[in-house]
Design a protein around this motif. Structure first.
Motif, PDB file in Angstrom:
ATOM      1  N   PRO A   1       0.660  -1.173   0.047  1.00 51.45           N
ATOM      2  CA  PRO A   1       0.233  -0.083   0.184  1.00 51.45           C
ATOM      3  C   PRO A   1       0.866   1.389   0.080  1.00 51.45           C
ATOM      4  CG  PRO A   1       0.104  -0.944   2.309  1.00 51.45           C
ATOM      5  CD  PRO A   1       0.789  -1.751   1.282  1.00 51.45           C
ATOM      6  N   LEU A   2       2.164   1.290   0.069  1.00 51.27           N
ATOM      7  CA  LEU A   2       3.080   2.489   0.005  1.00 51.27           C
ATOM      8  C   LEU A   2       2.447   3.436  -1.449  1.00 51.27           C
ATOM      9  CD1 LEU A   2       5.254   4.153   1.016  1.00 51.27           C
ATOM     10  CD2 LEU A   2       7.006   2.865  -0.352  1.00 51.27           C
TER      11      LEU A   2
ATOM     12  N   TYR B   1       8.629   4.294  -5.852  1.00 48.28           N
ATOM     13  CA  TYR B   1       8.835   3.016  -5.473  1.00 48.28           C
ATOM     14  C   TYR B   1       7.345   2.212  -5.776  1.00 48.28           C
ATOM     15  CZ  TYR B   1      12.463   4.191  -2.031  1.00 48.28           C
ATOM     16  OH  TYR B   1      13.464   4.475  -1.516  1.00 48.28           O
ATOM     17  N   ARG B   2       7.633   1.452  -6.831  1.00 51.08           N
ATOM     18  CA  ARG B   2       6.322   0.402  -7.385  1.00 51.08           C
ATOM     19  C   ARG B   2       6.158  -0.809  -6.768  1.00 51.08           C
ATOM     20  NH1 ARG B   2       8.484   0.014 -11.915  1.00 51.08           N
ATOM     21  NH2 ARG B   2       9.135  -2.174 -11.907  1.00 51.08           N
TER      22      ARG B   2
ATOM     23  N   GLY C   1       5.723 -10.192  -2.146  1.00 53.57           N
ATOM     24  CA  GLY C   1       5.488  -8.872  -2.384  1.00 53.57           C
ATOM     25  C   GLY C   1       6.747  -8.073  -2.680  1.00 53.57           C
ATOM     26  N   SER C   2       6.772  -7.212  -3.172  1.00 55.85           N
ATOM     27  CA  SER C   2       8.098  -6.349  -3.664  1.00 55.85           C
ATOM     28  C   SER C   2       7.788  -4.745  -3.672  1.00 55.85           C
ATOM     29  CB  SER C   2       8.696  -6.983  -4.753  1.00 55.85           C
ATOM     30  OG  SER C   2       7.996  -6.885  -5.956  1.00 55.85           O
ATOM     31  N   TYR C   3       8.882  -4.126  -3.660  1.00 57.61           N
ATOM     32  CA  TYR C   3       8.941  -2.548  -3.972  1.00 57.61           C
ATOM     33  C   TYR C   3      10.032  -2.736  -4.987  1.00 57.61           C
ATOM     34  CZ  TYR C   3       5.281  -1.286  -0.743  1.00 57.61           C
ATOM     35  OH  TYR C   3       4.128  -1.180  -0.033  1.00 57.61           O
ATOM     36  N   THR C   4      10.124  -1.828  -5.982  1.00 60.15           N
ATOM     37  CA  THR C   4      11.238  -1.697  -7.017  1.00 60.15           C
ATOM     38  C   THR C   4      11.262  -0.016  -7.013  1.00 60.15           C
ATOM     39  OG1 THR C   4      10.529  -3.559  -8.177  1.00 60.15           O
ATOM     40  CG2 THR C   4      12.097  -2.003  -9.324  1.00 60.15           C
TER      41      THR C   4
ATOM     42  N   PRO D   1       5.506  -0.932   3.803  1.00 62.39           N
ATOM     43  CA  PRO D   1       4.466  -1.770   4.396  1.00 62.39           C
ATOM     44  C   PRO D   1       4.043  -2.652   3.550  1.00 62.39           C
ATOM     45  CG  PRO D   1       3.488   0.324   3.467  1.00 62.39           C
ATOM     46  CD  PRO D   1       4.996   0.333   3.203  1.00 62.39           C
ATOM     47  N   PHE D   2       3.767  -3.817   3.906  1.00 62.24           N
ATOM     48  CA  PHE D   2       3.106  -5.120   3.312  1.00 62.24           C
ATOM     49  C   PHE D   2       2.014  -5.331   3.968  1.00 62.24           C
ATOM     50  CE2 PHE D   2       7.539  -5.121   1.960  1.00 62.24           C
ATOM     51  CZ  PHE D   2       7.507  -5.381   0.909  1.00 62.24           C
ATOM     52  N   VAL D   3       0.822  -5.542   3.301  1.00 61.29           N
ATOM     53  CA  VAL D   3      -0.501  -6.218   4.089  1.00 61.29           C
ATOM     54  C   VAL D   3      -0.398  -7.709   3.830  1.00 61.29           C
ATOM     55  CG1 VAL D   3      -3.005  -6.099   3.970  1.00 61.29           C
ATOM     56  CG2 VAL D   3      -1.828  -4.209   3.400  1.00 61.29           C
ATOM     57  N   LEU D   4      -0.718  -8.397   5.069  1.00 61.31           N
ATOM     58  CA  LEU D   4      -0.444  -9.998   5.233  1.00 61.31           C
ATOM     59  C   LEU D   4      -1.924 -10.422   5.678  1.00 61.31           C
ATOM     60  CD1 LEU D   4       2.939 -10.800   6.745  1.00 61.31           C
ATOM     61  CD2 LEU D   4       2.336 -10.702   4.074  1.00 61.31           C
ATOM     62  N   SER D   5      -2.294 -11.589   4.931  1.00 61.44           N
ATOM     63  CA  SER D   5      -3.561 -12.018   5.444  1.00 61.44           C
ATOM     64  C   SER D   5      -3.249 -13.520   6.095  1.00 61.44           C
ATOM     65  CB  SER D   5      -4.558 -12.339   4.342  1.00 61.44           C
ATOM     66  OG  SER D   5      -4.247 -13.349   3.205  1.00 61.44           O
TER      67      SER D   5
END
Length: 268
Positions: free
Chosen positions: A78-79, A84-85, A95-98, A139-143
């Motif tokens: 959600p950033l 940052y993609r 999940g990743s940010y590039t 931030p990463f959203v985890l379930s």
């Protein structure tokens, strides 16, 4: 003076091979380790915030990748930041940010000196802006599935930062703990006058130990939530004091705990 004896041919060959391996092995990750932790109750989502990168400023194409612990899944990145993609794998496993911008510095200050012609001089400088990944939280959203058992620490959560060429620059492990759902007090109803030893009831995670306490943190009664619905009830062993008060239930299971909302009561 004794001359050093030459190495046997086989030993010399082994030493040369060892030096070659050392020279060509990839460099270890730079900076301090990445870290992050979150507690998520079964059937819900939570936000894992990753921080701690302390390596050099990296350019466009560098990437932070989070591997979710089983059976959790990454559901969102959600950033909101133009450089940052975020991306999530189709199976939710990573999940990743590039980074898509340009490295601006390493965080070190830069100074420039000027002379006055009289032998005295002055130096001025400003600190460069932090480079990519430095001093940032991602931030990463985890379930976590509804079948996850409270108190379990899920294994396999890991993070890594790589440069544009795919070389590892930093890494770390994250902690994802399955939390305990909040218990509920369903009886007595708030505001309804009560006798000195009312039945107190509610719901909690099946198998959880439930303790009811008053506004002074004194134990009123305790019991165990039964399966499958997690219902429970108990009756105070001694009379409750007359007048206004509060009750709250706390559930404990497998090393984790959760509390209900407080309810106001009036004992007559």
């Amino acid at each position: 003076m004794r001359r050093p004896r030459p190495l046997p041919a086989a030993l010399a060959c082994s030493a040369a091979l060892l030096l070659t391996v050392l020279a060509t092995s990839p460099a270890p990750a730079e900076g301090r380790e990445l870290w992050g932790s979150v507690t998520i109750v079964p059937g819900h989502q939570g936000l894992l915030e990753v921080a701690g990168y302390g390596g050099p400023a990296l350019g466009a194409g560098s990437r932070l990748t989070l591997t979710a612990p089983q059976p959790a899944e990454v559901t969102a990145t959600p950033l909101v930041d133009g450089v940052y993609r975020g991306a999530v794998a189709a199976d939710g496993g990573t999940g990743s940010y590039t980074f898509t911008g340009t490295a601006t510095g390493t965080g070190a200050g830069a100074g420039a000196g000027t002379g006055t012609g009289t032998g005295a001089g002055s130096a001025t400088g400003t600190a460069a802006e932090p480079g990519p990944w430095l001093g940032r939280t991602f931030p990463f959203v985890l379930s976590v599935p509804a079948t996850a058992v409270p108190g379990t620490r899920l294994s396999g959560c890991a993070m890594v930062v790589t440069d544009a060429a795919g070389a590892r620059r930093d890494q770390g492990a994250c902690t994802v703990t399955v939390g305990l759902p909040d218990p509920a007090l369903t009886q007595p109803l708030a505001g309804v006058p009560l006798g000195r030893r009312p039945t107190i009831a509610g719901t909690a995670y099946p198998g959880a130990q439930v303790t009811v306490r008053d506004q002074n943190e004194d134990e009123v009664c305790s019991t165990t939530a039964t399966a499958p619905g997690g219902t429970w009830s108990c009756v105070p062993g001694t009379d409750l004091p007359a007048g206004a008060g509060r009750l709250q239930a706390t559930a404990t299971f497998n090393g984790v705990s959760a509390a209900s909302e407080q309810i106001r009561i009036t004992v007559t």
